[in-house]
Scaffold this motif. Structure first.
Motif, short mmCIF file in Angstrom:
data_model
loop_
_atom_site.label_atom_id
_atom_site.label_comp_id
_atom_site.label_asym_id
_atom_site.label_seq_id
_atom_site.Cartn_x
_atom_site.Cartn_y
_atom_site.Cartn_z
N HIS A 102 0.84 -1.19 0.00
CA HIS A 102 0.00 0.00 0.00
C HIS A 102 0.87 1.25 0.00
CE1 HIS A 102 -3.11 -2.91 1.25
NE2 HIS A 102 -3.91 -2.09 0.61
N GLU A 103 0.33 2.31 -0.52
CA GLU A 103 1.05 3.59 -0.54
C GLU A 103 1.60 3.90 0.84
OE1 GLU A 103 -1.66 6.56 -2.25
OE2 GLU A 103 -0.11 6.89 -3.76
N GLY A 104 2.83 4.38 0.87
CA GLY A 104 3.46 4.74 2.13
C GLY A 104 4.35 3.65 2.70
N ASP A 105 4.16 2.41 2.22
CA ASP A 105 5.00 1.32 2.72
C ASP A 105 6.42 1.47 2.18
OD1 ASP A 105 2.52 -1.40 2.53
OD2 ASP A 105 2.82 0.24 3.97
N THR A 106 7.35 0.79 2.86
CA THR A 106 8.74 0.70 2.37
C THR A 106 8.97 -0.71 1.85
OG1 THR A 106 9.59 2.37 3.89
CG2 THR A 106 11.16 0.72 3.10
N VAL A 107 9.63 -0.83 0.71
CA VAL A 107 9.88 -2.15 0.12
C VAL A 107 11.38 -2.34 -0.11
CG1 VAL A 107 7.63 -2.27 -0.99
CG2 VAL A 107 9.57 -1.36 -2.26
N THR A 108 11.78 -3.60 -0.05
CA THR A 108 13.16 -3.98 -0.36
C THR A 108 13.14 -5.07 -1.41
OG1 THR A 108 13.94 -3.43 1.87
CG2 THR A 108 15.30 -4.92 0.55
N LEU A 109 13.79 -4.81 -2.52
CA LEU A 109 13.89 -5.78 -3.60
C LEU A 109 15.30 -6.35 -3.61
CD1 LEU A 109 12.08 -3.78 -6.43
CD2 LEU A 109 11.11 -5.11 -4.56
N GLN B 216 28.23 -7.10 -22.09
CA GLN B 216 26.85 -7.58 -22.08
C GLN B 216 26.26 -7.44 -20.69
OE1 GLN B 216 26.24 -11.43 -23.95
NE2 GLN B 216 28.30 -11.29 -24.80
N LEU B 217 24.93 -7.44 -20.65
CA LEU B 217 24.18 -7.46 -19.40
C LEU B 217 23.45 -8.79 -19.29
CD1 LEU B 217 22.58 -3.89 -19.31
CD2 LEU B 217 24.62 -4.68 -18.10
N THR B 218 23.52 -9.39 -18.12
CA THR B 218 22.72 -10.57 -17.82
C THR B 218 21.63 -10.13 -16.86
OG1 THR B 218 24.59 -12.06 -18.12
CG2 THR B 218 22.73 -12.89 -16.85
N PHE B 219 20.37 -10.35 -17.24
CA PHE B 219 19.23 -9.85 -16.48
C PHE B 219 18.63 -10.92 -15.58
CE2 PHE B 219 18.15 -5.63 -18.00
CZ PHE B 219 18.94 -5.52 -19.12
N GLY B 220 18.09 -10.48 -14.46
CA GLY B 220 17.21 -11.33 -13.66
C GLY B 220 15.81 -11.30 -14.24
N SER B 221 14.91 -12.06 -13.62
CA SER B 221 13.55 -12.18 -14.15
C SER B 221 12.67 -11.00 -13.77
CB SER B 221 12.91 -13.47 -13.66
OG SER B 221 12.94 -13.52 -12.26
N GLY B 222 13.17 -10.14 -12.88
CA GLY B 222 12.40 -8.96 -12.52
C GLY B 222 11.51 -9.17 -11.31
N THR B 223 11.21 -8.09 -10.62
CA THR B 223 10.22 -8.08 -9.53
C THR B 223 9.08 -7.16 -9.94
OG1 THR B 223 11.80 -8.50 -7.75
CG2 THR B 223 9.73 -7.41 -7.14
N GLN B 224 7.87 -7.71 -9.98
CA GLN B 224 6.69 -6.92 -10.29
C GLN B 224 6.17 -6.28 -9.01
OE1 GLN B 224 4.42 -6.60 -13.43
NE2 GLN B 224 4.03 -4.90 -12.04
N LEU B 225 6.29 -4.97 -8.91
CA LEU B 225 5.81 -4.24 -7.73
C LEU B 225 4.49 -3.56 -8.05
CD1 LEU B 225 6.20 -3.04 -4.86
CD2 LEU B 225 7.41 -1.14 -5.95
N THR B 226 3.49 -3.80 -7.21
CA THR B 226 2.19 -3.13 -7.34
C THR B 226 1.95 -2.34 -6.07
OG1 THR B 226 1.33 -4.92 -8.71
CG2 THR B 226 -0.27 -3.42 -7.73
N VAL B 227 1.73 -1.03 -6.21
CA VAL B 227 1.46 -0.18 -5.06
C VAL B 227 -0.01 0.25 -5.12
CG1 VAL B 227 2.09 1.90 -3.80
CG2 VAL B 227 3.83 0.65 -5.08
N LEU B 228 -0.77 -0.16 -4.13
CA LEU B 228 -2.20 0.15 -4.08
C LEU B 228 -2.44 1.47 -3.36
CD1 LEU B 228 -3.51 -3.41 -3.13
CD2 LEU B 228 -3.39 -2.37 -5.41
N PRO B 229 -3.45 2.23 -3.80
CA PRO B 229 -3.72 3.51 -3.11
C PRO B 229 -4.31 3.29 -1.73
CG PRO B 229 -5.30 3.11 -4.87
CD PRO B 229 -4.30 2.01 -4.96
#
Lengths: 113, 112
Positions: free
Chosen positions: A14-21, A100-113
């Motif tokens: 939710h909005e205002g939270d802190t996240v760590t990826l 070259q760059l080797t990529f990870g699969s990504g983290t999908q972050l969704t922030v809800l209002p």
């Protein structure tokens, strides 16, 4: 084989939270670690890290690299809905004729209002 | 600002068709890259080019070829499209030994 692993794969806050990826890597010929943000368009560059323990900061986003433990974290404080995106971690390696760059699969972050 | 453009945002093709994806950059970059992006797999490098008429295979070149006749343009070719090539295709470029790559907006390809 070079490997970059991101966790979690997805995160809803939710909005205002802190996240760590998180981003861990196992590569040969490490040169750098990069973070990108991808909304519904081109990935845009956030940070490049080459040295351990030195925090890079841009507004509410910050990142740090640990070359001994082979990982990086991306922190986002006081999240906003505009932070919703896929966050990509990439490791720069020396291979062949171009860097070259080797990529990870990504983290999908969704922030809800 | 660096600008990388891709010829189409969305493309629908039939199995067996020959498909051309075009990428143009306006910053005189030596290196250009083609990736595909699939859910859960991240970006995987298909081919890259470090100079005009030069190309090198990336991690997943099978079923693809590339062409770089001019420095600013890098084309990805699917000789005979297959359904497993349905994906998002991203082009990127950078200069010399620069680390950061600059990405185009992507082409979402659907092969029926």
């Amino acid at each position: 084989e070079d490997k970059v692993v991101q966790s979690p794969l997805s995160l809803v806050v939710h909005e205002g939270d802190t996240v760590t990826l998180n981003c861990s890597y196992e590569v040969t010929n490490f040169r750098s670690l990069l973070w990108y943000k991808q909304e519904k368009k081109a990935p845009t560059f956030l940070f490049m890290l080459t040295s351990s323990g030195i925090e890079k900061k841009s507004g509410r986003l910050s990142s740090i690299l640990d070359k001994k433990e082979l990982f990086s974290i991306l922190n986002i404080t006081a999240t906003q809905t505009g932070d919703s995106a896929i966050y990509l971690c990439a490791v720069g390696v020396s291979s062949g004729s171009a860097r070259q760059l080797t990529f990870g699969s990504g983290t999908q972050l969704t922030v809800l209002p | 600002d660096v600008k990388v453009t891709q010829s189409s945002r969305y493309l629908v093709k039939r199995t067996g068709e020959k498909v051309f994806l075009e990428c143009v950059q306006d910053m005189d970059h030596e290196n250009m890259f083609w990736y595909r992006q699939d859910p859960g797999l991240g970006l995987r490098l298909i081919y890259f080019s470090y100079d005009v008429k030069m190309k090198e295979k990336g991690d997943i070149p099978e079923g693809y070829s590339v062409s770089r006749e001019k420095k600013e343009r890098f084309s990805l070719i699917l000789e005979s499209a297959s359904t497993n090539q349905t994906s998002m295709y991203l082009c990127a470029s950078n200069r010399g030994h620069q680390e950061t790559q600059y990405f185009g907006p992507g082409t979402r390809l659907l092969v029926l």
